[in-house]
Design a protein around this motif. Structure first.
Motif, PDB file in Angstrom:
ATOM      1  N   SER A 186       0.767  -1.237   0.220  1.00  0.00           N
ATOM      2  CA  SER A 186       0.052  -0.019  -0.229  1.00  0.00           C
ATOM      3  C   SER A 186       0.799   1.390  -0.003  1.00  0.00           C
ATOM      4  O   SER A 186       0.562   2.251  -0.719  1.00  0.00           O
ATOM      5  CB  SER A 186      -0.890   0.009   1.173  1.00  0.00           C
ATOM      6  N   ALA A 187       2.092   1.203   0.763  1.00  0.00           N
ATOM      7  CA  ALA A 187       2.825   2.238   0.916  1.00  0.00           C
ATOM      8  C   ALA A 187       3.549   2.531  -0.210  1.00  0.00           C
ATOM      9  O   ALA A 187       4.410   3.593  -0.614  1.00  0.00           O
ATOM     10  CB  ALA A 187       3.529   2.087   2.081  1.00  0.00           C
ATOM     11  N   MET A 188       3.664   1.616  -1.324  1.00  0.00           N
ATOM     12  CA  MET A 188       4.308   1.717  -2.396  1.00  0.00           C
ATOM     13  C   MET A 188       3.417   1.838  -3.563  1.00  0.00           C
ATOM     14  O   MET A 188       3.820   2.422  -4.666  1.00  0.00           O
ATOM     15  CB  MET A 188       5.333   0.343  -2.916  1.00  0.00           C
ATOM     16  N   ASN A 189       2.135   1.653  -3.594  1.00  0.00           N
ATOM     17  CA  ASN A 189       1.356   1.728  -4.741  1.00  0.00           C
ATOM     18  C   ASN A 189       0.109   2.347  -4.737  1.00  0.00           C
ATOM     19  O   ASN A 189      -0.204   3.429  -5.403  1.00  0.00           O
ATOM     20  CB  ASN A 189       0.855   0.394  -5.089  1.00  0.00           C
ATOM     21  N   GLY A 190      -0.784   2.327  -3.464  1.00  0.00           N
ATOM     22  CA  GLY A 190      -1.759   3.256  -3.291  1.00  0.00           C
ATOM     23  C   GLY A 190      -3.316   2.795  -3.772  1.00  0.00           C
ATOM     24  O   GLY A 190      -3.977   3.428  -3.793  1.00  0.00           O
ATOM     25  N   PRO A 218       1.202   6.467  -0.043  1.00  0.00           N
ATOM     26  CA  PRO A 218       0.297   7.525  -0.874  1.00  0.00           C
ATOM     27  C   PRO A 218      -0.979   6.841  -1.659  1.00  0.00           C
ATOM     28  O   PRO A 218      -1.078   6.147  -2.582  1.00  0.00           O
ATOM     29  CB  PRO A 218       1.391   7.749  -2.023  1.00  0.00           C
ATOM     30  N   SER A 219      -1.945   7.302  -0.998  1.00  0.00           N
ATOM     31  CA  SER A 219      -3.324   6.636  -1.412  1.00  0.00           C
ATOM     32  C   SER A 219      -3.834   7.454  -2.660  1.00  0.00           C
ATOM     33  O   SER A 219      -4.003   8.746  -2.598  1.00  0.00           O
ATOM     34  CB  SER A 219      -4.081   6.661  -0.150  1.00  0.00           C
ATOM     35  N   VAL A 220      -4.117   6.497  -3.517  1.00  0.00           N
ATOM     36  CA  VAL A 220      -4.817   7.199  -4.744  1.00  0.00           C
ATOM     37  C   VAL A 220      -6.160   7.766  -4.709  1.00  0.00           C
ATOM     38  O   VAL A 220      -6.572   9.153  -5.105  1.00  0.00           O
ATOM     39  CB  VAL A 220      -4.764   6.360  -6.033  1.00  0.00           C
ATOM     40  N   VAL A 221      -6.954   7.101  -3.876  1.00  0.00           N
ATOM     41  CA  VAL A 221      -8.054   7.570  -3.711  1.00  0.00           C
ATOM     42  C   VAL A 221      -8.163   9.047  -2.787  1.00  0.00           C
ATOM     43  O   VAL A 221      -8.825   9.829  -2.864  1.00  0.00           O
ATOM     44  CB  VAL A 221      -8.841   6.619  -2.729  1.00  0.00           C
ATOM     45  N   LEU A 222      -7.259   9.167  -1.770  1.00  0.00           N
ATOM     46  CA  LEU A 222      -7.196  10.461  -1.307  1.00  0.00           C
ATOM     47  C   LEU A 222      -6.630  11.488  -2.195  1.00  0.00           C
ATOM     48  O   LEU A 222      -6.739  12.646  -1.809  1.00  0.00           O
ATOM     49  CB  LEU A 222      -6.088  10.231  -0.125  1.00  0.00           C
TER      50      LEU A 222
END
Length: 441
Positions: A110-114, A157-161
């Motif tokens: 998650s911390a690498m892709n989002g 890095p969350s893409v949704v955020l």
């Protein structure tokens, strides 16, 4: 016809188009443009143009393709696989250790892709066969992978955020930092549940046997540790530079993308096929999100022009007499219901023009609400009968894992997510403390 009825007709038209199976950005964008032309004539065409220009001028949007590129580079080059092998060797001697290591792996991915899809793909293709082969309970394993992959839309890095920040006009850096502690708290609750469950029932998560542990030498363990630490080093160097103030948000995403590429070169895995697949998937995902943001901005502009948000606020607060917290809880329930049928981006685009301004008018912090929205999306992802993650898992799982197993597996993890949501609602500083420290408010 009143503006309130026009807004209702606009919303109903959009839902009707979505039910026909049309693409999300096409359905929302077409409705927005047609209604703007009908209401304001030729001048209404400026709304779509203005939304496009706003999108192109939004500098933080550059983080979107860079972080997606970084995640796919690490995944396609097999560096993410090294991370799981490290957890497998080092966590295997513990009851439920491989399942706990899978949760930690999902946090790292998650911390690498989002994106939750990346974590689901890696978990289902790498972790699940290994866990089943070693005698882990298939129902628990299925739940672990689904729950762990859902962290991709909360942990930065969350893409949704990023999408939420664009639509709600909130700083992406603050939103990412706000997701750190809730995401880690949720991962910690998952780990605690797995540890307690496997301690009470050792057969659900057996530890590696002495023979298997003895078969791996210390030199091999150290070698795996070094290989698995590369993606973690990439993440911490990227976020460390940002938190220390050496790089901006966009610059830190560029550092991550460059570091991932250099790592693939260092490991001698940067082939033409890896680069081609990485660029193709990055371009595909980025373009999809940009179209969705463009449609959402146009739709929101028309809704603002109609005064629909103020009408909804007057209805709930004035006519119904509801308090701010009652309205907020109703919003979260509606997200869970919609999540049975739609993915997170579609939900955000549909309701953001309604909910985000209303949340601000009710006096709630929009950064904090972004975290609530994301956690609620995670719950909706895993809620039967049509949760998004349920069908992704069914498509990726081996034949022995049935749809009944998948439905049964998510119950404890959904309850843990609901607990996390209640904690963040009751104690907003869980989300807001870190942004406050970093940005000074």
């Amino acid at each position: 016809m009143s503006y309130e009825m026009i807004a209702l007709l606009m919303f109903a038209s959009m839902m009707l188009l979505l039910l026909t199976g049309k693409r999300v950005f096409g359905a929302i964008g077409v409705v927005a443009v047609l209604f703007s032309l009908a209401l304001w004539g030729d001048g209404g065409s400026e709304m779509a143009f203005s939304a496009a220009m706003k999108l192109m001028k939004w500098y933080p949007l550059l983080t979107l393709p860079l972080f997606i590129y970084m995640g796919y580079m690490l995944s396609e080059s097999g560096i993410a696989d090294d991370l799981y092998r490290m957890f497998h060797v080092w966590m295997g001697p513990v009851r439920g250790g491989l399942a706990i290591g899978t949760i930690v792996l999902m946090v790292a991915i998650s911390a690498m892709n989002g994106l939750s899809v990346a974590g689901m793909a890696i978990g289902a293709s790498i972790a699940m066969p290994e866990l089943l082969r070693r005698g882990y309970d298939k129902i628990m394993v299925t739940g672990v992978i689904q729950a762990g992959s859902s962290l991709g839309i909360l942990v930065p890095p969350s893409v949704v955020l990023v999408l939420y920040g664009m639509i709600a006009r909130q700083p992406v850096g603050q939103l990412w930092l706000a997701g750190v502690f809730p995401g880690l708290m949720m991962a910690g609750l998952f780990v605690l549940y797995i540890a307690v469950r496997c301690w009470l029932k050792p057969e659900m998560g057996p530890a590696l046997s002495r023979e298997e542990r003895a078969a791996v030498s210390w030199s091999e363990k150290i070698s795996l540790l070094k290989a698995g630490l590369i993606p973690l080093f990439i993440f911490f160097s990227m976020t460390g530079l940002f938190l220390m103030g050496y790089t901006s948000l966009v610059e830190s995403s560029a550092v991550g993308a460059l570091a991932a590429t250099l790592a693939a070169i260092f490991k001698r895995r940067l082939t033409s096929h890896v680069m081609e697949e990485t660029l193709r998937k990055t371009l595909s995902i980025t373009c999809m999100f940009m179209w969705i943001i463009l449609a959402a901005l146009c739709f929101g502009a028309v809704f603002d022009g109609l005064g629909a948000v103020r009408a909804i606020e007057n209805f709930f607060v004035g006519e119904m007499g509801w308090g701010p917290w009652q309205i907020l809880i109703l919003m979260q329930v509606s997200f869970i219901i919609m999540g049975m049928f739609l993915d997170d981006t579609a939900m955000l685009v549909i309701v953001a023009p309604l909910y985000v301004p209303l949340v601000g008018h009710l006096g709630f912090d929009l950064v904090w609400y972004g975290v609530l929205y994301t956690i609620t999306c995670q719950i909706a992802y895993m809620t039967p009968p049509f949760g998004y993650n349920l069908f992704l898992m069914r498509a990726m799982a081996p034949p022995e894992v049935t749809l009944k197993d998948i439905y049964q597996s998510i119950t404890p993890f959904v309850l843990i997510m609901v607990l996390a949501l209640i904690l963040v609602m009751a104690f907003p500083q869980i989300a807001l403390w870190l942004p406050g420290v970093q940005y000074g408010h």
